[in-house]
Write an enzyme that holds these catalytic residues in place. Structure first.
Site, PDB file in Angstrom:
ATOM      1  N   GLU A 235     -16.241 -19.170  50.303  1.00  0.00           N
ATOM      2  CA  GLU A 235     -15.125 -19.577  50.738  1.00  0.00           C
ATOM      3  C   GLU A 235     -14.645 -20.597  50.877  1.00  0.00           C
ATOM      4  O   GLU A 235     -14.718 -21.075  51.175  1.00  0.00           O
ATOM      5  CB  GLU A 235     -15.443 -19.548  51.965  1.00  0.00           C
ATOM      6  CG  GLU A 235     -15.720 -17.556  52.604  1.00  0.00           C
ATOM      7  CD  GLU A 235     -15.753 -17.439  54.045  1.00  0.00           C
ATOM      8  OE1 GLU A 235     -14.983 -16.347  54.126  1.00  0.00           O
ATOM      9  OE2 GLU A 235     -15.662 -18.409  54.984  1.00  0.00           O
TER      10      GLU A 235
ATOM     11  N   GLY B 167      -7.583 -18.156  55.608  1.00  0.00           N
ATOM     12  CA  GLY B 167      -6.289 -18.060  56.705  1.00  0.00           C
ATOM     13  C   GLY B 167      -5.428 -18.509  56.304  1.00  0.00           C
ATOM     14  O   GLY B 167      -4.352 -18.530  56.997  1.00  0.00           O
TER      15      GLY B 167
ATOM     16  N   SER C  35      -8.789 -14.875  52.327  1.00  0.00           N
ATOM     17  CA  SER C  35      -7.522 -14.643  52.127  1.00  0.00           C
ATOM     18  C   SER C  35      -7.259 -13.008  51.229  1.00  0.00           C
ATOM     19  O   SER C  35      -6.605 -13.080  51.046  1.00  0.00           O
ATOM     20  CB  SER C  35      -6.076 -15.053  51.944  1.00  0.00           C
ATOM     21  OG  SER C  35      -5.959 -16.368  53.004  1.00  0.00           O
TER      22      SER C  35
ATOM     23  N   HIS D 207     -19.577 -21.079  58.212  1.00  0.00           N
ATOM     24  CA  HIS D 207     -18.647 -20.928  58.816  1.00  0.00           C
ATOM     25  C   HIS D 207     -17.704 -22.162  58.182  1.00  0.00           C
ATOM     26  O   HIS D 207     -17.637 -23.136  59.143  1.00  0.00           O
ATOM     27  CB  HIS D 207     -17.553 -20.208  59.440  1.00  0.00           C
ATOM     28  CG  HIS D 207     -16.255 -19.760  59.028  1.00  0.00           C
ATOM     29  ND1 HIS D 207     -15.320 -20.137  59.014  1.00  0.00           N
ATOM     30  CD2 HIS D 207     -15.860 -18.047  58.225  1.00  0.00           C
ATOM     31  CE1 HIS D 207     -13.933 -19.806  58.352  1.00  0.00           C
ATOM     32  NE2 HIS D 207     -14.875 -17.737  57.813  1.00  0.00           N
TER      33      HIS D 207
ATOM     34  N   TRP E 190     -13.857 -11.233  62.512  1.00  0.00           N
ATOM     35  CA  TRP E 190     -12.750 -11.528  63.737  1.00  0.00           C
ATOM     36  C   TRP E 190     -12.930 -12.674  64.054  1.00  0.00           C
ATOM     37  O   TRP E 190     -11.760 -12.722  64.780  1.00  0.00           O
ATOM     38  CB  TRP E 190     -13.307 -10.316  64.457  1.00  0.00           C
ATOM     39  CG  TRP E 190     -13.966  -8.795  63.940  1.00  0.00           C
ATOM     40  CD1 TRP E 190     -14.072  -8.301  63.110  1.00  0.00           C
ATOM     41  CD2 TRP E 190     -14.102  -7.906  65.159  1.00  0.00           C
ATOM     42  NE1 TRP E 190     -13.660  -7.038  63.243  1.00  0.00           N
ATOM     43  CE2 TRP E 190     -14.356  -6.366  63.918  1.00  0.00           C
ATOM     44  CE3 TRP E 190     -14.254  -7.449  66.395  1.00  0.00           C
ATOM     45  CZ2 TRP E 190     -13.771  -5.460  64.452  1.00  0.00           C
ATOM     46  CZ3 TRP E 190     -13.919  -6.198  66.216  1.00  0.00           C
ATOM     47  CH2 TRP E 190     -14.169  -4.947  66.195  1.00  0.00           C
ATOM     48  N   LYS E 191     -12.840 -13.418  63.764  1.00  0.00           N
ATOM     49  CA  LYS E 191     -12.823 -14.863  64.276  1.00  0.00           C
ATOM     50  C   LYS E 191     -13.139 -15.082  65.961  1.00  0.00           C
ATOM     51  O   LYS E 191     -13.550 -13.476  66.336  1.00  0.00           O
ATOM     52  CB  LYS E 191     -12.325 -15.408  64.360  1.00  0.00           C
ATOM     53  CG  LYS E 191     -12.365 -15.403  62.462  1.00  0.00           C
ATOM     54  CD  LYS E 191     -11.406 -15.959  62.101  1.00  0.00           C
ATOM     55  CE  LYS E 191     -11.292 -16.152  60.015  1.00  0.00           C
ATOM     56  NZ  LYS E 191     -10.629 -17.303  60.081  1.00  0.00           N
TER      57      LYS E 191
ATOM     58  N   GLY F  82     -11.347 -12.108  56.859  1.00  0.00           N
ATOM     59  CA  GLY F  82     -11.109 -12.659  58.228  1.00  0.00           C
ATOM     60  C   GLY F  82      -9.770 -11.049  58.854  1.00  0.00           C
ATOM     61  O   GLY F  82     -10.029 -10.615  59.171  1.00  0.00           O
ATOM     62  N   GLY F  83      -8.834 -12.115  58.596  1.00  0.00           N
ATOM     63  CA  GLY F  83      -7.300 -11.383  59.471  1.00  0.00           C
ATOM     64  C   GLY F  83      -6.966 -10.112  59.065  1.00  0.00           C
ATOM     65  O   GLY F  83      -7.279  -9.231  59.799  1.00  0.00           O
TER      66      GLY F  83
HETATM   67  C1  PEP Z   1     -12.930 -15.734  56.866  1.00  0.00           C
HETATM   68  O1  PEP Z   1     -12.768 -16.260  58.373  1.00  0.00           O
HETATM   69  O2  PEP Z   1     -13.982 -15.949  56.656  1.00  0.00           O
HETATM   70  C2  PEP Z   1     -11.721 -15.990  56.124  1.00  0.00           C
HETATM   71  C3  PEP Z   1     -12.066 -15.405  54.447  1.00  0.00           C
HETATM   72  O3  PEP Z   1     -10.772 -15.589  56.494  1.00  0.00           O
HETATM   73  P1  PEP Z   1      -9.403 -15.107  55.956  1.00  0.00           P
HETATM   74  O4  PEP Z   1      -9.364 -13.988  55.257  1.00  0.00           O
HETATM   75  O5  PEP Z   1      -8.325 -15.129  57.197  1.00  0.00           O
HETATM   76  O6  PEP Z   1      -9.471 -16.109  55.280  1.00  0.00           O
END
Ligand code: PEP
Length: 368
Positions: free
Chosen positions: A282, A288, A328, A210, A125-126, A349-350
């Site tokens: 990642e 993001g 993403s 992260h 969720w950040k 994330g998002g």
């Molecule tokens: C994350 O925060 O680990 C991430 C992958 O973010 P997002 O899915 O928004 O790119």
């Protein structure tokens, strides 16, 4: 020999190493011939019988082979591409049955590897959601995913939401994680939270290393390694993030970067402890940004991570580790990403901030 636009009614004891038959109609049996390296292109071979021929390296392209039979032929290296095959047999065995058998076995192998591992979809969720918002999101989510059994669902939430999240998900199939922890057990580390503090609350997972922590808070592989050890010692399951920068990918050093991170982040961690960890691949350029790695790129690096683990810990351990993709991932692209052999879920994330999108990703992983 080139035969074009011919109707051929017999080929017998023929010996031609570069026979090319194109747009012809062979209503015949081909017997005891050497057709090594020959090409049959857009040729009507419906019902043709090939008996005791040497067809090594031959190519059949866009031919109609329906009802054709090949008996006791040497087919080493032969290729049949884009041909009609219904009713065709090789040594009495239906080619369609052979292909179905292959496809099923291939699928089985693929899922068998995956079945030895747990697919995990974790939301990161950040720095989002107040406590009432966190409760509302989890209340919505838990109804939507109540029937999910084969995927571990994790919500990694800000420290301030942990208690609310734990209460909201009690008795459900949603596990709760934190987004970081400190490596010391306690002491003069103002603003930090220890792994023991998280474990004592009932938190199960913790995201470590992260890229946002590496980028904005000076995390290094050394501190990620220390945090991972502290989390394991407290009984938490670390989700350790690794990934290359865009510049590193462009310089073709993705594998070097990933291998280095894996070696350093897990340095001194025994196999039994490693098995409690999840690795999230990642690519930093995909987080993001709305730029997702293609499924093939994700698979390539996840497979590389597994191969690196196999060198360090052995194949059995490597096969047991859950390796997620993150960057993403969303409701539209998740199915393709998680269908890959070495992609065992995702760190999201998002898209984890919307119950419907997160649910779609979870359901994609159920089928992946
Ligand atoms: C994350 O925060 O680990 C991430 C992958 O973010 P997002 O899915 O928004 O790119």
């Amino acid at each position: 020999m080139n035969i074009i636009n011919e109707k051929i009614s017999l080929i017998s004891e023929c010996s031609s190493e570069d026979l090319r038959i194109e747009r012809s109609r062979l209503c015949c049996d081909i017997e005891e011939s050497t057709l090594e390296g020959s090409a049959f292109i857009r040729t009507q071979l419906k019902g043709a019988g090939f008996v005791e021929n040497d067809i090594r390296g031959a190519g059949f392209l866009q031919c109609d082979l329906s009802g054709a039979s090949l008996e006791k032929c040497d087919l080493t290296g032969a290729a049949i591409v884009n041909c009609r095959l219904d009713g065709m047999t090789i040594d009495g065995v239906s080619v369609h049955e052979m292909m179905d058998f292959y496809k099923n076995n291939h699928k089985e192998n693929k899922t068998m590897n995956k079945a030895t591992r747990k697919a995990i979809i974790a939301g990161n969720w950040k720095m989002n959601k107040t406590r009432p918002e966190a409760k509302a999101l989890l209340d919505e989510l838990k109804g939507m995913v109540a029937d999910v059994k084969s995927v571990e669902i994790v919500a990694c939430v800000p420290f301030t939401n942990l208690e609310t999240a734990l209460a909201a998900t009690e008795g459900t199939n949603i596990r709760i994680g934190a987004e970081n922890c400190h490596f010391e057990k306690s002491g003069a580390f103002t603003g930090e939270i220890s792994a023991d503090m998280l474990a004592e609350m009932g938190v199960e997972y913790v995201v470590l290393g992260h890229s946002e922590r590496r980028q904005y808070f000076a995390e290094t592989d050394e501190t990620v390694n220390k945090r991972t050890k502290a989390a394991l010692a407290a009984g938490l399951k670390p989700i350790v993030c690794v990934g290359e920068l865009l510049w590193e990918r462009e310089c073709n050093i993705t594998e070097e970067v990933i291998a280095r991170q894996i070696k350093l982040d897990f340095f001194g961690i025994e196999a039994d402890d490693l098995k409690k960890c999840v690795i999230a691949y990642e690519p930093v350029w995909a987080i993001g940004t709305g730029k997702t790695a293609t499924a093939d790129q994700a698979e390539e690096v996840c497979a590389f991570i597994r191969a690196t683990l196999a060198k360090l810990y052995g194949a059995d351990v490597a096969e047991a580790i859950t390796i997620q993709y993150g960057g993403s991932m969303n409701a539209a692209n998740a199915a393709e990403l998680v269908s890959k052999k070495n992609v065992d879920g995702g760190l999201i994330g998002g898209a984890s901030l919307k119950a419907a999108d997160f649910t779609t990703i979870i359901k994609a992983a159920e089928n992946g």
